[in-house]
Design a protein around this motif. Structure first.
Motif, PDB file in Angstrom:
ATOM      1  N   GLY A 172       0.776  -1.235   0.000  1.00 54.97           N
ATOM      2  CA  GLY A 172       0.000   0.000   0.000  1.00 54.97           C
ATOM      3  C   GLY A 172       0.802   1.277   0.000  1.00 54.97           C
ATOM      4  N   THR A 173       2.131   1.193  -0.235  1.00 53.61           N
ATOM      5  CA  THR A 173       2.954   2.400  -0.180  1.00 53.61           C
ATOM      6  C   THR A 173       3.513   2.806  -1.537  1.00 53.61           C
ATOM      7  N   ASP A 174       3.244   2.025  -2.593  1.00 53.16           N
ATOM      8  CA  ASP A 174       3.760   2.320  -3.939  1.00 53.16           C
ATOM      9  C   ASP A 174       5.278   2.494  -3.937  1.00 53.16           C
ATOM     10  N   GLY A 175       5.955   1.734  -3.098  1.00 51.86           N
ATOM     11  CA  GLY A 175       7.410   1.778  -3.065  1.00 51.86           C
ATOM     12  C   GLY A 175       7.996   2.916  -2.260  1.00 51.86           C
ATOM     13  N   ARG A 176       7.174   3.751  -1.640  1.00 51.65           N
ATOM     14  CA  ARG A 176       7.693   4.865  -0.841  1.00 51.65           C
ATOM     15  C   ARG A 176       8.315   4.395   0.471  1.00 51.65           C
ATOM     16  N   TRP A 177       7.946   3.191   0.889  1.00 52.16           N
ATOM     17  CA  TRP A 177       8.530   2.554   2.062  1.00 52.16           C
ATOM     18  C   TRP A 177       8.986   1.166   1.623  1.00 52.16           C
ATOM     19  N   ALA A 178      10.285   0.935   1.679  1.00 51.37           N
ATOM     20  CA  ALA A 178      10.823  -0.329   1.184  1.00 51.37           C
ATOM     21  C   ALA A 178      11.981  -0.783   2.065  1.00 51.37           C
ATOM     22  N   THR A 179      12.225  -2.099   2.038  1.00 51.40           N
ATOM     23  CA  THR A 179      13.261  -2.692   2.884  1.00 51.40           C
ATOM     24  C   THR A 179      14.197  -3.552   2.053  1.00 51.40           C
ATOM     25  N   THR A 180      15.487  -3.247   2.105  1.00 48.51           N
ATOM     26  CA  THR A 180      16.514  -4.069   1.467  1.00 48.51           C
ATOM     27  C   THR A 180      16.906  -5.160   2.448  1.00 48.51           C
ATOM     28  N   ARG A 181      16.564  -6.393   2.112  1.00 52.81           N
ATOM     29  CA  ARG A 181      16.772  -7.519   3.022  1.00 52.81           C
ATOM     30  C   ARG A 181      17.995  -8.314   2.574  1.00 52.81           C
ATOM     31  N   PHE A 182      19.050  -8.289   3.369  1.00 50.08           N
ATOM     32  CA  PHE A 182      20.253  -9.040   3.023  1.00 50.08           C
ATOM     33  C   PHE A 182      20.115 -10.521   3.379  1.00 50.08           C
ATOM     34  N   MET A 183      19.460 -10.833   4.503  1.00 47.05           N
ATOM     35  CA  MET A 183      19.170 -12.213   4.846  1.00 47.05           C
ATOM     36  C   MET A 183      17.817 -12.610   4.241  1.00 47.05           C
ATOM     37  N   ASP A 184      17.691 -13.863   3.841  1.00 49.14           N
ATOM     38  CA  ASP A 184      16.415 -14.381   3.341  1.00 49.14           C
ATOM     39  C   ASP A 184      15.456 -14.503   4.521  1.00 49.14           C
ATOM     40  N   PRO A 185      14.338 -13.753   4.524  1.00 51.70           N
ATOM     41  CA  PRO A 185      13.433 -13.800   5.676  1.00 51.70           C
ATOM     42  C   PRO A 185      12.782 -15.160   5.880  1.00 51.70           C
ATOM     43  N   ASN A 186      12.823 -16.025   4.873  1.00 48.45           N
ATOM     44  CA  ASN A 186      12.249 -17.369   5.005  1.00 48.45           C
ATOM     45  C   ASN A 186      13.252 -18.397   5.503  1.00 48.45           C
ATOM     46  N   ASP A 187      14.504 -17.994   5.704  1.00 44.94           N
ATOM     47  CA  ASP A 187      15.545 -18.899   6.162  1.00 44.94           C
ATOM     48  C   ASP A 187      15.631 -18.826   7.686  1.00 44.94           C
ATOM     49  N   LEU A 188      15.041 -19.805   8.364  1.00 47.24           N
ATOM     50  CA  LEU A 188      14.977 -19.767   9.816  1.00 47.24           C
ATOM     51  C   LEU A 188      16.301 -20.105  10.483  1.00 47.24           C
ATOM     52  N   SER A 189      17.315 -20.454   9.704  1.00 45.82           N
ATOM     53  CA  SER A 189      18.628 -20.660  10.321  1.00 45.82           C
ATOM     54  C   SER A 189      19.198 -19.343  10.831  1.00 45.82           C
ATOM     55  N   HIS A 190      18.773 -18.229  10.259  1.00 45.45           N
ATOM     56  CA  HIS A 190      19.230 -16.912  10.727  1.00 45.45           C
ATOM     57  C   HIS A 190      18.477 -16.508  11.988  1.00 45.45           C
ATOM     58  N   ASP A 191      19.225 -16.038  12.994  1.00 44.79           N
ATOM     59  CA  ASP A 191      18.594 -15.548  14.218  1.00 44.79           C
ATOM     60  C   ASP A 191      18.718 -14.036  14.346  1.00 44.79           C
ATOM     61  N   MET A 192      19.221 -13.382  13.306  1.00 48.89           N
ATOM     62  CA  MET A 192      19.218 -11.914  13.251  1.00 48.89           C
ATOM     63  C   MET A 192      19.042 -11.496  11.801  1.00 48.89           C
ATOM     64  N   HIS A 193      18.480 -10.333  11.608  1.00 48.66           N
ATOM     65  CA  HIS A 193      18.375  -9.727  10.287  1.00 48.66           C
ATOM     66  C   HIS A 193      19.037  -8.356  10.316  1.00 48.66           C
ATOM     67  N   ILE A 194      19.784  -8.057   9.268  1.00 43.88           N
ATOM     68  CA  ILE A 194      20.295  -6.706   9.023  1.00 43.88           C
ATOM     69  C   ILE A 194      19.657  -6.244   7.718  1.00 43.88           C
ATOM     70  N   THR A 195      18.999  -5.111   7.742  1.00 42.10           N
ATOM     71  CA  THR A 195      18.325  -4.590   6.558  1.00 42.10           C
ATOM     72  C   THR A 195      18.644  -3.106   6.393  1.00 42.10           C
ATOM     73  N   ILE A 196      18.269  -2.553   5.241  1.00 39.38           N
ATOM     74  CA  ILE A 196      18.258  -1.100   5.034  1.00 39.38           C
ATOM     75  C   ILE A 196      16.819  -0.695   4.768  1.00 39.38           C
ATOM     76  N   VAL A 197      16.293   0.166   5.615  1.00 40.40           N
ATOM     77  CA  VAL A 197      14.940   0.683   5.434  1.00 40.40           C
ATOM     78  C   VAL A 197      15.040   2.025   4.715  1.00 40.40           C
ATOM     79  N   THR A 198      14.231   2.185   3.670  1.00 39.23           N
ATOM     80  CA  THR A 198      14.207   3.427   2.883  1.00 39.23           C
ATOM     81  C   THR A 198      12.808   4.013   2.901  1.00 39.23           C
ATOM     82  N   LEU A 199      12.700   5.276   3.317  1.00 41.61           N
ATOM     83  CA  LEU A 199      11.448   6.012   3.289  1.00 41.61           C
ATOM     84  C   LEU A 199      11.622   7.233   2.393  1.00 41.61           C
ATOM     85  N   LYS A 200      10.757   7.372   1.414  1.00 42.50           N
ATOM     86  CA  LYS A 200      10.787   8.539   0.548  1.00 42.50           C
ATOM     87  C   LYS A 200      10.302   9.776   1.306  1.00 42.50           C
ATOM     88  N   PRO A 201      10.678  10.977   0.844  1.00 39.40           N
ATOM     89  CA  PRO A 201      10.252  12.193   1.541  1.00 39.40           C
ATOM     90  C   PRO A 201       8.741  12.225   1.776  1.00 39.40           C
TER      91      PRO A 201
END
Length: 276
Positions: A172-201
């Protein structure tokens, strides 16, 4: 070669005696804000087994606060680095390069990481680091004790560049709010996520997120107004925010450019109980 992205570069220094003391720095039971002006030469740290290196430790395990991780900003001069960077073999590592290049050795070979590269190294995998270039290298380093789960393999190491990862758009944001996910969110072997969150003006996180994940946020571009517990605080590139689990949070992107931040959170595990 640059990947075309902007990342705030911390340079330390020392403020003049004429500067006023009042800042946005705050430490509460629910959150902390470390403005970029608090990260001067006088608060830099030096680490055992590192050469020509200094760092700023933004988060560390602390009773009643940052319980799951440590977050450093590293500055490595040409020829610097370490043959033994990680003192705890049970710790996994995530690195994000913001300037220069670093040569990492893990999994049996060398890997050159450059601006915008995100590197993940699992626990129990030895690694080394060296700045083999002729300019200073700067990168973020997250350390977390890995929580192994019976039946799940350890995550595999990888390198991805920010520019090559397609951000996931929030509905519902037309890409104005987006998250760059370095870890696969479906991979439960990961116990932490590092992402980049981007919000347009002008974009917002329109509700106070209140959740079990602990957060560390480092603003790499732009500015915004962030709700932390009950307080609205203006933040900009170079500022760091520490959020305890369940601390309400929301934000408005302040413009005129994108508001972007590196985000740590612990995921995919049961909360530890105080009894057995």
């Amino acid at each position: 070669m640059s990947n075309g992205k902007n990342y705030f570069l911390l340079k330390g220094g020392h403020p003049p005696e004429t500067q006023i003391t009042t800042t946005r720095a705050v430490f509460t039971e629910a959150y902390a804000v470390l403005p970029k002006g608090t990260m001067m030469d006088i608060v830099a740290s030096f680490l055992p087994h590192f050469e020509k290196t200094r760092c700023w430790i933004l988060a560390r395990p602390l009773s009643g606060f940052a319980e799951t991780f440590a977050h450093y900003i590293m500055e490595v001069q040409p020829g610097g680095g370490s043959q033994f960077p990680e003192p705890d073999k049970g710790a996994q590592a995530a690195l994000f390069v913001i300037d220069g290049e670093i040569t990492l050795h893990f999994n049996g070979k060398d890997h050159v990481a450059k601006k915008g590269d995100f590197v993940y190294i699992p626990a129990n995998m030895p690694w080394t680091i060296k700045n083999a270039g002729d300019t200073t290298a700067n990168f973020h380093w997250w350390r977390k004790a890995y929580e192994a789960v019976e039946g799940l393999p350890y995550p595999t190491p990888f390198i991805k560049n920010d520019a090559d990862v397609i951000p996931a758009q929030m509905p519902g944001t037309d890409g104005r709010w987006a998250t760059t996910r370095f870890m696969d969110p479906n991979d439960l072997s990961h116990d932490m996520h590092i992402t980049i969150v981007t919000l347009k003006p002008g974009c917002t996180i329109p509700f106070p997120e209140t959740h079990v994940m602990e957060h560390g946020l480092y603003v790499i571009e732009g500015k915004g107004n962030y709700l932390l517990n009950k307080d609205w605080i203006e933040v900009e590139a170079g500022d760091y925010m520490w959020l305890r689990a369940f601390c309400p949070q929301a934000c408005y992107a302040g413009g005129p450019g994108d508001f972007r931040y590196l985000l740590y959170k612990d995921v995919n595990r049961h909360p530890k109980l105080s009894f057995r």
